[in-house]
Design an enzyme around this catalytic site. Structure first.
Site, PDB file in Angstrom:
ATOM      1  N   GLU A  78       5.268  -0.502  -3.164  1.00  0.00           N
ATOM      2  CA  GLU A  78       5.878   0.094  -4.490  1.00  0.00           C
ATOM      3  C   GLU A  78       6.520   0.928  -4.099  1.00  0.00           C
ATOM      4  OE1 GLU A  78       4.246   0.203  -8.973  1.00  0.00           O
ATOM      5  OE2 GLU A  78       3.663   0.985  -7.837  1.00  0.00           O
ATOM      6  N   GLN A 122       8.694  -4.420  -3.162  1.00  0.00           N
ATOM      7  CA  GLN A 122       7.639  -4.277  -4.371  1.00  0.00           C
ATOM      8  C   GLN A 122       7.756  -3.239  -4.832  1.00  0.00           C
ATOM      9  OE1 GLN A 122       3.906  -2.627  -4.969  1.00  0.00           O
ATOM     10  NE2 GLN A 122       3.444  -5.219  -5.866  1.00  0.00           N
ATOM     11  N   LYS A 167       2.836  -9.359  -8.686  1.00  0.00           N
ATOM     12  CA  LYS A 167       1.323  -9.196  -8.660  1.00  0.00           C
ATOM     13  C   LYS A 167       0.437  -8.907 -10.231  1.00  0.00           C
ATOM     14  CE  LYS A 167      -1.950  -7.629  -4.996  1.00  0.00           C
ATOM     15  NZ  LYS A 167      -2.477  -6.863  -5.595  1.00  0.00           N
ATOM     16  N   ASN A 224      -5.932 -11.792  -3.609  1.00  0.00           N
ATOM     17  CA  ASN A 224      -6.050 -10.745  -3.064  1.00  0.00           C
ATOM     18  C   ASN A 224      -7.439  -9.393  -3.294  1.00  0.00           C
ATOM     19  OD1 ASN A 224      -4.938  -7.416  -3.031  1.00  0.00           O
ATOM     20  ND2 ASN A 224      -5.746  -8.073  -1.964  1.00  0.00           N
ATOM     21  N   GLY A 225      -8.396  -9.331  -2.116  1.00  0.00           N
ATOM     22  CA  GLY A 225      -9.618  -8.513  -2.597  1.00  0.00           C
ATOM     23  C   GLY A 225     -10.738  -8.882  -1.912  1.00  0.00           C
ATOM     24  N   ALA A 234      -5.561  -5.714   1.797  1.00  0.00           N
ATOM     25  CA  ALA A 234      -4.902  -4.265   1.832  1.00  0.00           C
ATOM     26  C   ALA A 234      -6.156  -3.457   2.589  1.00  0.00           C
ATOM     27  CB  ALA A 234      -4.983  -3.685   0.174  1.00  0.00           C
ATOM     28  N   CYS A 276      -0.766  -2.163 -10.820  1.00  0.00           N
ATOM     29  CA  CYS A 276      -1.759  -1.406  -9.530  1.00  0.00           C
ATOM     30  C   CYS A 276      -1.987   0.031 -11.105  1.00  0.00           C
ATOM     31  CB  CYS A 276      -0.303  -0.080  -9.194  1.00  0.00           C
ATOM     32  SG  CYS A 276      -0.956   2.038  -8.891  1.00  0.00           S
ATOM     33  N   MET A 309       1.060  -1.635   0.575  1.00  0.00           N
ATOM     34  CA  MET A 309       0.028   0.491   0.003  1.00  0.00           C
ATOM     35  C   MET A 309       1.240   1.038  -0.276  1.00  0.00           C
ATOM     36  SD  MET A 309      -2.926  -0.899   2.660  1.00  0.00           S
ATOM     37  CE  MET A 309      -1.860  -1.994   3.894  1.00  0.00           C
ATOM     38  N   VAL A 310       0.391   1.885  -1.076  1.00  0.00           N
ATOM     39  CA  VAL A 310       1.340   3.283  -1.352  1.00  0.00           C
ATOM     40  C   VAL A 310       1.193   4.168  -0.015  1.00  0.00           C
ATOM     41  CG1 VAL A 310       1.750   5.288  -2.377  1.00  0.00           C
ATOM     42  CG2 VAL A 310       1.879   3.151  -3.664  1.00  0.00           C
TER      43      VAL A 310
END
Length: 325
Positions: A36, A81, A149, A208-209, A232, A110, A12-13
């Site tokens: 990232e 990442q 990813k 993921n999700g 996330a 992304c 997560m940025v």
């Protein structure tokens, strides 16, 4: 490190810095991804041992700007990442950090403009030859686990075809976000399409999700057959989601995050951003807590706000003592 039956903190940025990764680990995360970091930025860095903090820092040359900070506590489960669109540049960046992390992951999902405009992130999804070049270059030249990813492509068949191509590069695992590039966070994750990928591959798949409660880990695992599960937003809003004993009150998690930010001298902008995201989900930035975070200009201000002045002073005094020895 392996990817079987693991609970994973997603990249997560502006959130996935060292304090938040250690927070997630404390509550039960088995693997933690950093935010990232773009290869262009990483290759401008030099590796420094920060005895003041007890960390290993990758600092932009000629500045004190810490691009990536890690420590020995997370060495065996942290994933670096990277955003990249060039195999040679990716390798140069990875060579700087590969001895200090458990794995290197290439971001291919992304959808943000800063990533796509540079040919990175989700822009790679339509460039299977470039994906193959980047991943095989890293695999052949580095003695560290390599993963990537992705997001779902326009059709399940296209996603499976790309995933199979990725598997041939020799990556250790594949992360799959169950949304397409055009999907928004409010759109339900397509777990069934992740299941299609799982069925087609022999390597571990990280699903993921739409994981917001601890029980969701088991639900998505049963639905998709994935080896491991990645979260996330559910972790951002309350990092104790990883605990099988159940979530702690978010205020307690928030305070523990502040303590870890103090201990690891986290960037104040990153710390504030993460706190504001927590507050916006559970409360409101217009209430006193939110306003006070916005006004804070330092970790000392946050320590005072959350009643951690003594802890802040303790950390500062210990750093001074260690630095004078």
């Amino acid at each position: 490190m392996d990817y079987e039956n693991k609970l994973v903190l997603a990249p997560m940025v502006r959130v996935g810095t060292l304090p938040f990764r250690l927070l997630a680990s404390q509550y039960g995360a088995d693997i933690t991804y950093g935010e990232e970091i773009i290869d262009h930025k990483m290759i401008k860095c030099e590796r420094r041992l920060n005895e003041h903090v007890g960390s290993t820092d990758f600092v932009e040359k000629g500045t004190n700007n810490v691009v990536f900070r890690t420590c020995s506590l997370e060495r065996k489960h942290v994933v670096f990442q990277m955003g990249t669109s060039n195999a040679a540049r990716a390798l140069s960046a990875a060579q700087l950090v590969c001895r200090d992390v458990a794995a290197i992951d290439i971001n291919m999902g992304c959808p943000k403009s800063f990533s796509i405009s540079g040919g990175m992130g989700a822009a790679l999804l339509n460039k299977p030859d470039l994906i193959h070049d980047i991943l095989t270059t890293l695999r052949r030249n580095l003695d560290v686990l390599i993963t990537c990813k992705i997001r779902l492509l326009n059709s399940p068949q296209d996603t499976v075809e790309l995933a199979r191509r990725i598997e041939t590069t020799g990556v250790s695992a594949l992360g799959v976000h169950g949304r397409r590039v055009a999907d928004r966070p409010r759109d339900p994750a397509k777990w069934s399409e992740i299941a299609d990928v799982v069925a087609a591959l022999t390597i571990p798949v990280i699903a993921n999700g739409d994981i917001f409660e601890y029980d969701d880990f088991q639900r998505i695992k049963v639905h998709t057959g994935a080896s491991s599960l990645m979260v996330a937003r559910g972790a951002l809003w309350n990092a104790s989601i990883f605990s099988p004993e159940g979530k702690l009150p978010w205020e307690d998690v928030k305070r523990e995050y502040v303590r870890k930010s103090i201990l690891w001298d986290n960037d104040i902008k990153s710390t504030k951003y993460t706190l504001k995201e927590m507050i916006m989900h559970h409360s409101c930035l217009e209430l006193p807590d939110g306003k006070a975070v916005i006004k804070s200009e330092s970790l000392a201000d946050l320590a005072k706000l959350y009643g951690e002045e003594k802890y802040y002073q303790f950390v500062q005094e210990n750093r001074s003592f260690n630095g004078s020895r």
